[in-house]
Each structure stands twice: as structure tokens, then as C-alpha cells.
Design an enzyme around this catalytic site. Structure first.
Site, short mmCIF file in Angstrom:
data_model
loop_
_atom_site.label_atom_id
_atom_site.label_comp_id
_atom_site.label_asym_id
_atom_site.label_seq_id
_atom_site.Cartn_x
_atom_site.Cartn_y
_atom_site.Cartn_z
N ASP A 13 -18.50 -36.36 -20.36
CA ASP A 13 -17.58 -35.50 -19.56
C ASP A 13 -16.81 -36.65 -18.59
OD1 ASP A 13 -17.91 -32.06 -19.51
OD2 ASP A 13 -19.00 -32.47 -18.30
N LYS A 16 -13.49 -38.05 -22.10
CA LYS A 16 -12.84 -38.77 -23.74
C LYS A 16 -11.24 -38.11 -23.91
CE LYS A 16 -16.62 -36.54 -24.91
NZ LYS A 16 -17.66 -36.27 -23.65
N GLY A 40 -15.76 -30.35 -24.18
CA GLY A 40 -14.79 -29.65 -22.95
C GLY A 40 -14.10 -30.93 -22.63
N HIS A 41 -13.16 -30.44 -23.94
CA HIS A 41 -11.99 -32.30 -23.40
C HIS A 41 -10.39 -31.63 -22.42
CE1 HIS A 41 -14.61 -34.61 -27.06
NE2 HIS A 41 -15.58 -33.69 -25.51
N GLN A 224 -19.42 -34.88 -26.70
CA GLN A 224 -20.98 -35.42 -25.19
C GLN A 224 -21.26 -36.63 -24.66
OE1 GLN A 224 -22.26 -32.92 -28.61
NE2 GLN A 224 -20.78 -32.19 -26.65
P1 GDP Z 1 -14.70 -35.01 -21.67
O1 GDP Z 1 -15.27 -33.99 -21.91
O2 GDP Z 1 -15.63 -36.20 -21.91
O3 GDP Z 1 -13.16 -35.17 -21.76
O4 GDP Z 1 -14.02 -34.60 -20.28
P2 GDP Z 1 -13.96 -33.54 -19.18
O5 GDP Z 1 -12.35 -33.00 -19.63
O6 GDP Z 1 -15.18 -32.71 -19.80
O7 GDP Z 1 -13.87 -33.80 -17.54
C1 GDP Z 1 -12.45 -35.15 -17.40
C2 GDP Z 1 -11.79 -34.13 -15.94
O8 GDP Z 1 -11.68 -35.85 -15.33
C3 GDP Z 1 -10.90 -33.35 -16.60
O9 GDP Z 1 -10.65 -32.18 -16.12
C4 GDP Z 1 -10.26 -35.13 -16.68
O10 GDP Z 1 -8.77 -34.17 -16.34
C5 GDP Z 1 -10.01 -35.00 -15.37
N1 GDP Z 1 -9.60 -37.00 -15.33
C6 GDP Z 1 -10.08 -37.53 -15.85
N2 GDP Z 1 -9.39 -38.95 -16.19
C7 GDP Z 1 -9.64 -38.74 -14.58
C8 GDP Z 1 -8.78 -39.74 -13.28
O11 GDP Z 1 -8.83 -40.88 -13.69
N3 GDP Z 1 -8.89 -39.18 -12.14
C9 GDP Z 1 -8.96 -38.22 -12.11
N4 GDP Z 1 -8.57 -37.75 -11.13
N5 GDP Z 1 -9.31 -37.57 -13.05
C10 GDP Z 1 -9.67 -37.80 -14.42
P1 IMO Z 2 -18.40 -33.18 -23.32
O1 IMO Z 2 -17.43 -33.41 -25.15
C1 IMO Z 2 -21.69 -32.54 -20.45
C2 IMO Z 2 -24.86 -30.51 -22.20
C3 IMO Z 2 -25.70 -29.24 -21.88
C4 IMO Z 2 -26.82 -29.21 -21.69
C5 IMO Z 2 -27.16 -30.14 -22.60
C6 IMO Z 2 -27.45 -29.07 -24.17
O2 IMO Z 2 -17.27 -32.20 -22.93
O3 IMO Z 2 -18.73 -34.16 -23.02
P2 IMO Z 2 -25.96 -27.26 -25.55
O4 IMO Z 2 -25.02 -26.25 -25.45
O5 IMO Z 2 -25.46 -29.10 -26.13
O6 IMO Z 2 -27.41 -27.23 -26.27
O7 IMO Z 2 -26.43 -28.70 -24.93
O8 IMO Z 2 -26.05 -30.84 -23.69
N1 IMO Z 2 -23.68 -30.37 -23.32
C7 IMO Z 2 -23.00 -31.45 -22.10
N2 IMO Z 2 -22.67 -32.03 -21.17
N3 IMO Z 2 -19.92 -32.92 -21.82
C8 IMO Z 2 -20.64 -32.18 -22.91
O9 IMO Z 2 -19.35 -31.83 -23.58
C9 IMO Z 2 -21.58 -31.04 -22.87
N4 IMO Z 2 -21.98 -31.13 -24.28
C10 IMO Z 2 -23.53 -30.61 -24.18
O10 IMO Z 2 -24.81 -28.80 -20.75
O11 IMO Z 2 -27.56 -29.80 -20.60
MG MG Z 3 -16.25 -32.23 -20.77
#
Ligand code: GDP
Ligand code: IMO
Ligand code: MG
Length: 424
Positions: A13, A16, A40-41, A224
Site C-alpha cells: 500500500d 504502487k 488493491g492498487h 504487496q
Molecule cells: P498500492 O497498493 O501500493 O497501490 O497502494 P494503495 O492504493 O493500496 O494505497 C495507497 C493510497 O494512497 C491510495 O488511496 C492512493 O490514492 C493514495 N495516495 C497515493 N499517493 C498519494 C499521495 O501522495 N498523497 C495522498 N494523500 N494519497 C496518496
Molecule cells: P498491495 O499490492 C498490504 C497482507 C495481508 C496479510 C498478509 C497475508 O495493495 O500493496 P494474504 O491474503 O496475502 O495471504 O495476506 O499480507 N497483504 C497486504 N497488505 N497491501 C497488500 O497488497 C497486501 N496483500 C496482502 O494484510 O497481513
Molecule cells: Mg494496496
């Protein structure tokens, strides 16, 4: 542009999705190489939010080929749903641009059931998985009992594999007090999806080779983060795949020598979802501040993310494991308004100072972070478009992270939108 691998340098998270979307115009194809719909991207374009679980985050750019590599575990129902949702918003997800490796393993209903049953049975030692069946699917891959995407062209083979699998899975489910699954019900879920997905099946490795031969470049979208890697992460509180950059080669079917740049995505602070050690976690008002201001809720499960200070020990190890060439620093805007910002520079562990995490099981749960305190800044930076627009203290913070991680910060993200980005 050369080929580029995107990896999360913390516990997932990091942002990415945003960075993949941002860099997509420069490349020809985006490929996922591991993980599944545990990911979840989030991509936000012009105020509109898209959350991608299986489909590469380059999909919003017309003309980019998006591929799901052999290393990904694919829930066919989730993939179809995601395709439908994007198609409804006018995004082309046709077989010409969205391709699924013949060799990708499929998450079956019994994988989901087992994942959830085990977690429910664990209570204290819960991993906190996403419950999506990721671990059990990778187990079957290693155990040579998996159903693969190519099997969608051979339904009698799937029927055979399901019958064989259920003998074992139903016994396991019984052990956890769960009802057995019926083979016909499993097949009834899979069969209608096969017709949808077969046209998307492709030899992803050959597709990537052809892309390069035509002068194109490839982006490898990690899921991840490095510290959730099944080998290098905080085992057993990890996911079930290798998340490090090296797996981009094996998980997409490309030679390791073809990986050029490795961008480590780093959040300006640290978050973690699920259980497991987190040395810089803040169980105080500052932690709540980061959680609220950063809207730190999981993009897949909606769970509240644990929050804490930046951890350079974690970053240093990610740089070493992945050969990170440069960092994209995200969510810097969330730190605005804090008087002081702490960075963990080392750990104290059994009386010794460590620059890298201890390598024994749960060693990270027994470290004490050594902090350095830097001045914060006030005022919003969400509209900063150039490096010079950032307050002096923000630039100093970034400079210190560069020193501690040993690599430059090439991208600074100051808001969730594609436009809220500073490229140095
Ligand atoms: P990922 O799994 O690495 O793609 O990241 P996620 O989407 O799960 O979580 C990142 C969250 O931060 C998302 O809700 C993005 O919209 C948000 N985000 C990304 N870059 C920024 C930033 O520079 N500032 C803020 N406030 N939010 C951001
Ligand atoms: P993105 O790509 C954050 C965590 C789960 C749990 C552990 C194992 O959005 O960054 P699993 O379901 O993979 O067997 O769970 O890994 N986990 C993540 N945490 N971002 C993710 O993906 C994750 N995918 C799995 O919360 O701790
Ligand atoms: Mg994510």
C-alpha cells in the site's frame, strides 16, 4: 525508456498503483508478476477513483498492453468482475490488450474457503490474511495440484482436478468445522467464466519478448511489499509469494538481465495491515493523525491500516534485496502539520545496534527503534509542482531518507491524483 520494475519497499500500500499509472505513458506494456487479488492498487485520474486488484494499473492508458504473468494467482470470478467494472467505465479490456498467462494458477472456491477457515481457527496466531485464497492456491502450485488458466480450455481436466482436490480439501475443511464443498457447485462457478477468459489466454513470456523486439519497453508491477515477501519478509506474517524485484523475471517469464531500473515505492511514513511485527508503529495520537489524514484503510478489505514512523532499516534491506535504483516517495502531504518527524535509523537488538533487521523468526518484534528527529513543516504542499515549491524542512527530510537508504528519490508524490507529483 528501459524496462522498469515497481516494488513496494515496505509492507504494501505504498502507492504502487499511482506510480505505475504515472510512468505508463513511457512504456509499451505493464505486467503483474506475483500476488493476486490480495492487492488493491488505487489510481485516481481527474478525481475519479479506480481500484485494481488483478488488472495492471496501466489499463487506464489507451494502447498499453496489460498482462497477467504466470506468477500471479488469479481468481477467475474476480478477474471477470474487474473487467466488467472497467468496461462499464469505457476502458478497453478486450483480448487484444488484456492478456492472461496460460500458466497462471487459478484460485478456486476451496482455496478461499480454506484461507478463511484457517484464519478463523487461528485466533491468537492469525496472519490477518485478506481471505482471498492466496496462500492455499500457492500451496497447490508448489504441491503440483493446481488448476491453471490453460486448463480453462480443457473443462474435463478441471473436473478431474477438482474431484481430486476436494477429497483432500473437504477433509481439511472438516478439521476446521466447515461444511464440505460440492464438486458440481465448484464447476458451476468456473465453467461459465472459462468461455470469457479463454480468448485472453496468451504466452506472456513470448508476448514480452515480441514487445521488446519491436523496440518497446516493459513495466513490471509488483504487488504487496518487500517485507511481506514469503522468504525475506516478517515470516510467518507474510504473503505467500516472493515480492522482491528478482521475481519479476520468474513471474513474468523474462530473463533477469532484462530488468533495468527498479523503482522502490516508499510511503513517507509506514503502514501495515494484518498481524506481524512493526517496530515503528505508533499506538498514540500521532498514529491516529497519520491514519486519519492519510485515509489509511485497506483498498481490498477496508481494514484500518496500522501507522508509524518511517523505518530506514526496512528501506535499507529493501534496497539490498531488490537493487532499487531510485525511490518514489508518496504521501509526503500527509506529514504536513507535524511539528517534528521521526525516522528510525537503526534497531537495538539484544544489546547490539543493527543496520538491518534481525533474521530470526519474529526478531523484528524484539527490536527497539533508534530514532532521529527532524523538523516538520506547516501548510499544505498538495499543490507543489516543482522541487523548489516544497518547504525547506520537507526537502531536508527527503535528503536524509536518501542518505539513509543510499539511493536517490526521483519522484515525490504530494497527493493521490496523477497530477500531484514532482518528478526530479
Ligand atoms: P498500492 O497498493 O501500493 O497501490 O497502494 P494503495 O492504493 O493500496 O494505497 C495507497 C493510497 O494512497 C491510495 O488511496 C492512493 O490514492 C493514495 N495516495 C497515493 N499517493 C498519494 C499521495 O501522495 N498523497 C495522498 N494523500 N494519497 C496518496
Ligand atoms: P498491495 O499490492 C498490504 C497482507 C495481508 C496479510 C498478509 C497475508 O495493495 O500493496 P494474504 O491474503 O496475502 O495471504 O495476506 O499480507 N497483504 C497486504 N497488505 N497491501 C497488500 O497488497 C497486501 N496483500 C496482502 O494484510 O497481513
Ligand atoms: Mg494496496
Amino acid at each position: 525508456m528501459s524496462n522498469v520494475v515497481i516494488v513496494g519497499a515496505q509492507w504494501g500500500d505504498e502507492g504502487k498503483g499511482k506510480v505505475v499509472d504515472l510512468l505508463a505513458p513511457e512504456i509499451s506494456a505493464v505486467v503483474r508478476f506475483q500476488g493476486g487479488n490480495n492487492a488493491g492498487h488505487t489510481v485516481i485520474v481527474g478525481g475519479k477513483k479506480y481500484i485494481l486488484h488483478l488488472i495492471p494499473s496501466g489499463i487506464l492508458h489507451k494502447g498499453k498492453t496489460c498482462l497477467i504473468g504466470n506468477g500471479v494467482v488469479v481468481d477467475p470470478a474476480v478477474l471477470c468482475k474487474e473487467m466488467d467494472a472497467l468496461a462499464a467505465q469505457g476502458v478497453d479490456v478486450g483480448p487484444g490488450r488484456l492478456k492472461l498467462s496460460f500458466k497462471a494458477h487459478l484460485i478456486m472456491p476451496y482455496h478461499r474457503a480454506l484461507d478463511q477457515a484457517r484464519e478463523a481457527g487461528l485466533a491468537e496466531g492469525k496472519i490477518g490474511t485478506t481471505g482471498r485464497g492466496i496462500g492455499p492456491c500457492y500451496e497447490d502450485r508448489a504441491g503440483r495440484a493446481g488448476v491453471r488458466a490453460c486448463d480453462l480450455m480443457d473443462l474435463p481436466l478441471i473436473r478431474e482436478k477438482v474431484a481430486r482436490a476436494l477429497k483432500e480439501k473437504n477433509a481439511l475443511l472438516a478439521l476446521y468445522g466447515q461444511p464440505p464443498l460440492d464438486a458440481e457447485a465448484v464447476l458451476a462457478e468456473i465453467e461459465p467464466l472459462a468461455a470469457r477468459l479463454v480468448p485472453h489466454l496468451a504466452d506472456v513470456s513470448s508476448e514480452l519478448a515480441a514487445c521488446e523486439k519491436a523496440g518497446g519497453s516493459i513495466m513490471f508491477e509488483g504487488a504487496q511489499g518487500v517485507h511481506l515477501d514469503v522468504d525475506h519478509g516478517t515470516y510467518p506474517f507474510v504473503t505467500s509469494s516472493n515480492t522482491v524485484a528478482g521475481n519479476a523475471a520468474a513471474g513474468a517469464g523474462i530473463a533477469p538481465s532484462r530488468l533495468d531500473r527498479v523503482v522502490g515505492i516508499v510511503k513517507a511514513y509506514t503502514t501495515r495491515v494484518g498481524s506481524g511485527p512493526f517496530p515503528t508503529e505508533l499506538a498514540d495520537a500521532t498514529g491516529d493523525y497519520l491514519q486519519e489524514k492519510g485515509a489509511e484503510f485497506g483498498a481490498t478489505t477496508g481494514r484500518r491500516r496500522r501507522c508509524g514512523w518511517q523505518d530506514a532499516v526496512v528501506l535499507r534491506e529493501s534496497v539490498r534485496l531488490c537493487g532499487i535504483t531510485d525511490i518514489a516517495l508518496t504521501k509526503l502531504d500527509v506529514l504536513s502539520g507535524l511539528k517534528e518527524i521521526c525516522v528510525c535509523t537503526a534497531y537495538m537488538y539484544e544489546g547490539q545496534k543493527l543496520d538491518y533487521p534481525p533474521q530470526v523468526e519474529n526478531g523484528m518484534a524484539r527490536v527497539t527503534p533508534v530514532y532521529e528527529t527532524l523538523p516538520g513543516w506547516s501548510g499544505s504542499i498538495e499543490n507543489a509542482a516543482r522541487w523548489e515549491d516544497l518547504p525547506e524542512a520537507a526537502r531536508r527530510y527527503i535528503g536524509r531518507l536518501e542518505e539513509l537508504a543510499g539511493v536517490p528519490v526521483s519522484i515525490v508524490s504530494v497527493g493521490p491524483d496523477r497530477e500531484q507529483t514532482i518528478i526530479r
